[in-house]
Design a protein around this motif. Structure first.
Motif, PDB file in Angstrom:
ATOM      1  N   ALA A  43     -20.671  10.516  33.826  1.00 37.09           N
ATOM      2  CA  ALA A  43     -21.257  11.684  34.483  1.00 37.09           C
ATOM      3  C   ALA A  43     -20.417  12.124  35.671  1.00 37.09           C
ATOM      4  O   ALA A  43     -20.266  13.328  35.931  1.00 37.09           O
ATOM      5  N   TYR A  44     -19.848  11.158  36.398  1.00 38.59           N
ATOM      6  CA  TYR A  44     -19.015  11.496  37.555  1.00 38.59           C
ATOM      7  C   TYR A  44     -17.726  12.185  37.106  1.00 38.59           C
ATOM      8  O   TYR A  44     -17.326  13.211  37.671  1.00 38.59           O
ATOM      9  N   ALA A  45     -17.086  11.637  36.097  1.00 39.21           N
ATOM     10  CA  ALA A  45     -15.862  12.258  35.575  1.00 39.21           C
ATOM     11  C   ALA A  45     -16.158  13.651  35.030  1.00 39.21           C
ATOM     12  O   ALA A  45     -15.376  14.589  35.241  1.00 39.21           O
ATOM     13  N   ASP A  46     -17.283  13.807  34.354  1.00 40.59           N
ATOM     14  CA  ASP A  46     -17.658  15.116  33.812  1.00 40.59           C
ATOM     15  C   ASP A  46     -17.931  16.109  34.939  1.00 40.59           C
ATOM     16  O   ASP A  46     -17.612  17.303  34.817  1.00 40.59           O
ATOM     17  N   ALA A  47     -18.528  15.632  36.034  1.00 40.65           N
ATOM     18  CA  ALA A  47     -18.818  16.513  37.163  1.00 40.65           C
ATOM     19  C   ALA A  47     -17.526  17.042  37.781  1.00 40.65           C
ATOM     20  O   ALA A  47     -17.418  18.232  38.097  1.00 40.65           O
ATOM     21  N   LEU A  48     -16.545  16.162  37.948  1.00 40.07           N
ATOM     22  CA  LEU A  48     -15.252  16.608  38.476  1.00 40.07           C
ATOM     23  C   LEU A  48     -14.592  17.605  37.527  1.00 40.07           C
ATOM     24  O   LEU A  48     -13.997  18.600  37.966  1.00 40.07           O
ATOM     25  N   ALA A  49     -14.704  17.325  36.230  1.00 38.60           N
ATOM     26  CA  ALA A  49     -14.080  18.203  35.235  1.00 38.60           C
ATOM     27  C   ALA A  49     -14.738  19.572  35.200  1.00 38.60           C
ATOM     28  O   ALA A  49     -14.118  20.550  34.764  1.00 38.60           O
ATOM     29  N   ALA A  50     -15.981  19.654  35.651  1.00 38.28           N
ATOM     30  CA  ALA A  50     -16.659  20.948  35.720  1.00 38.28           C
ATOM     31  C   ALA A  50     -16.404  21.646  37.045  1.00 38.28           C
ATOM     32  O   ALA A  50     -16.246  22.872  37.103  1.00 38.28           O
ATOM     33  N   LEU A  51     -16.344  20.868  38.130  1.00 37.04           N
ATOM     34  CA  LEU A  51     -16.268  21.446  39.471  1.00 37.04           C
ATOM     35  C   LEU A  51     -14.915  22.079  39.763  1.00 37.04           C
ATOM     36  O   LEU A  51     -14.836  23.224  40.234  1.00 37.04           O
ATOM     37  N   TYR A  52     -13.843  21.363  39.474  1.00 40.74           N
ATOM     38  CA  TYR A  52     -12.534  21.833  39.918  1.00 40.74           C
ATOM     39  C   TYR A  52     -12.021  23.068  39.174  1.00 40.74           C
ATOM     40  O   TYR A  52     -11.442  23.968  39.799  1.00 40.74           O
ATOM     41  N   PRO A  53     -12.191  23.184  37.861  1.00 43.94           N
ATOM     42  CA  PRO A  53     -11.761  24.430  37.220  1.00 43.94           C
ATOM     43  C   PRO A  53     -12.463  25.659  37.794  1.00 43.94           C
ATOM     44  O   PRO A  53     -11.834  26.714  37.970  1.00 43.94           O
ATOM     45  N   LEU A  54     -13.738  25.524  38.111  1.00 42.29           N
ATOM     46  CA  LEU A  54     -14.458  26.648  38.694  1.00 42.29           C
ATOM     47  C   LEU A  54     -13.963  26.938  40.110  1.00 42.29           C
ATOM     48  O   LEU A  54     -13.801  28.106  40.500  1.00 42.29           O
ATOM     49  N   ALA A  55     -13.693  25.889  40.888  1.00 47.11           N
ATOM     50  CA  ALA A  55     -13.197  26.084  42.249  1.00 47.11           C
ATOM     51  C   ALA A  55     -11.855  26.822  42.242  1.00 47.11           C
ATOM     52  O   ALA A  55     -11.630  27.740  43.053  1.00 47.11           O
ATOM     53  N   TYR A  56     -10.963  26.458  41.320  1.00 47.68           N
ATOM     54  CA  TYR A  56      -9.657  27.108  41.282  1.00 47.68           C
ATOM     55  C   TYR A  56      -9.730  28.501  40.665  1.00 47.68           C
ATOM     56  O   TYR A  56      -8.971  29.403  41.058  1.00 47.68           O
ATOM     57  N   ALA A  57     -10.636  28.706  39.721  1.00 47.76           N
ATOM     58  CA  ALA A  57     -10.830  30.059  39.194  1.00 47.76           C
ATOM     59  C   ALA A  57     -11.356  30.990  40.278  1.00 47.76           C
ATOM     60  O   ALA A  57     -10.974  32.166  40.355  1.00 47.76           O
ATOM     61  N   LEU A  58     -12.207  30.468  41.129  1.00 46.08           N
ATOM     62  CA  LEU A  58     -12.744  31.265  42.231  1.00 46.08           C
ATOM     63  C   LEU A  58     -11.655  31.597  43.248  1.00 46.08           C
ATOM     64  O   LEU A  58     -11.584  32.726  43.757  1.00 46.08           O
ATOM     65  N   LYS A  59     -10.785  30.650  43.526  1.00 45.14           N
ATOM     66  CA  LYS A  59      -9.651  30.897  44.426  1.00 45.14           C
ATOM     67  C   LYS A  59      -8.744  31.988  43.852  1.00 45.14           C
ATOM     68  O   LYS A  59      -8.315  32.909  44.575  1.00 45.14           O
ATOM     69  N   PHE A  60      -8.455  31.895  42.558  1.00 52.32           N
ATOM     70  CA  PHE A  60      -7.579  32.876  41.924  1.00 52.32           C
ATOM     71  C   PHE A  60      -8.215  34.264  41.954  1.00 52.32           C
ATOM     72  O   PHE A  60      -7.541  35.264  42.224  1.00 52.32           O
ATOM     73  N   LEU A  61      -9.517  34.330  41.697  1.00 50.86           N
ATOM     74  CA  LEU A  61     -10.218  35.619  41.752  1.00 50.86           C
ATOM     75  C   LEU A  61     -10.150  36.210  43.161  1.00 50.86           C
ATOM     76  O   LEU A  61      -9.911  37.408  43.341  1.00 50.86           O
TER      77      LEU A  61
END
Length: 204
Positions: A43-61
């Motif tokens: 669950a922890y690994a899955d949480a990181l895998a969900a959190l960081y792509p969204l964080a970087y997509a938001l930065k790019f936007l």
């Protein structure tokens, strides 16, 4: 100019070897909840895998659509257990609950998060994103310190912090908060820098 909120928000620095009382301003975060030992829990690994792509997509936007670039903030975590002894003393990580956080700059809105979420879903599939939410978090009065060393060596610091809080006529309020200033994949355990924070309230 690329904004670095670690340098702009004063509570993203803390003294080493002593405790300080701070007032943490309300802020908005991407959040993912979970349970279990972060070293072994899928669950922890899955949480990181969900959190960081969204964080970087938001930065790019933000950079491309708004012309405002920024440094993605460090990972943060709220930690607690229904049996607090399992957290503060026994350190039984299998019984821990947690929320991972990533700070979102104040100029971004829920609408921007939705756009970034849709972009990630197109590239990675929607199954990777449902746990992530966008939420305001207000800690207010808190005590914090900088811990340098392994995460497994935090227990004596936490015990000293809790004793110091009681000596100051305050009591614990809310969840233990950690801000991970170092990347554990690049930094030796004895050199990891972590802000340890505990929300408090003053005794009546």
């Amino acid at each position: 100019m690329k904004a670095d909120l670690k340098k702009e928000v004063p509570t993203y620095t803390a003294p080493r070897g002593r405790f300080e009382v701070v007032t943490v301003a309300p802020a908005q975060f991407l959040m993912v909840d979970g349970h279990g030992d972060p070293n072994t829990s899928s669950a922890y690994a899955d949480a990181l895998a969900a959190l960081y792509p969204l964080a970087y997509a938001l930065k790019f936007l933000s950079k491309t659509e708004l012309g405002r670039d920024y440094v993605v903030m460090p990972l943060e975590g709220l930690w607690w257990s229904e049996q607090m002894d399992a957290f503060a003393r026994a350190r039984d990580k299998s019984r821990w609950d947690w929320t991972l956080l990533n700070l979102v700059p104040g100029w971004l809105t829920a609408g921007h998060v939705d756009l970034a979420r849709a972009d990630v879903a197109r590239k990675r599939g929607p199954a990777s994103l449902p746990p992530v939410r966008f939420e305001r978090y207000d800690e207010g009065l808190s005590v914090q310190t900088l811990h340098v060393g392994s995460y497994d060596d935090e227990a004596p610091v936490l015990a000293a912090m809790h004793a110091w809080i009681a000596d100051q006529g305050m009591r614990l309020l809310g969840k233990h908060h950690e801000i991970y200033l170092s990347n554990p994949r690049r930094v030796a355990p004895e050199r990891l820098r972590t802000i340890l924070r505990q929300p408090v309230m003053r005794a009546d």
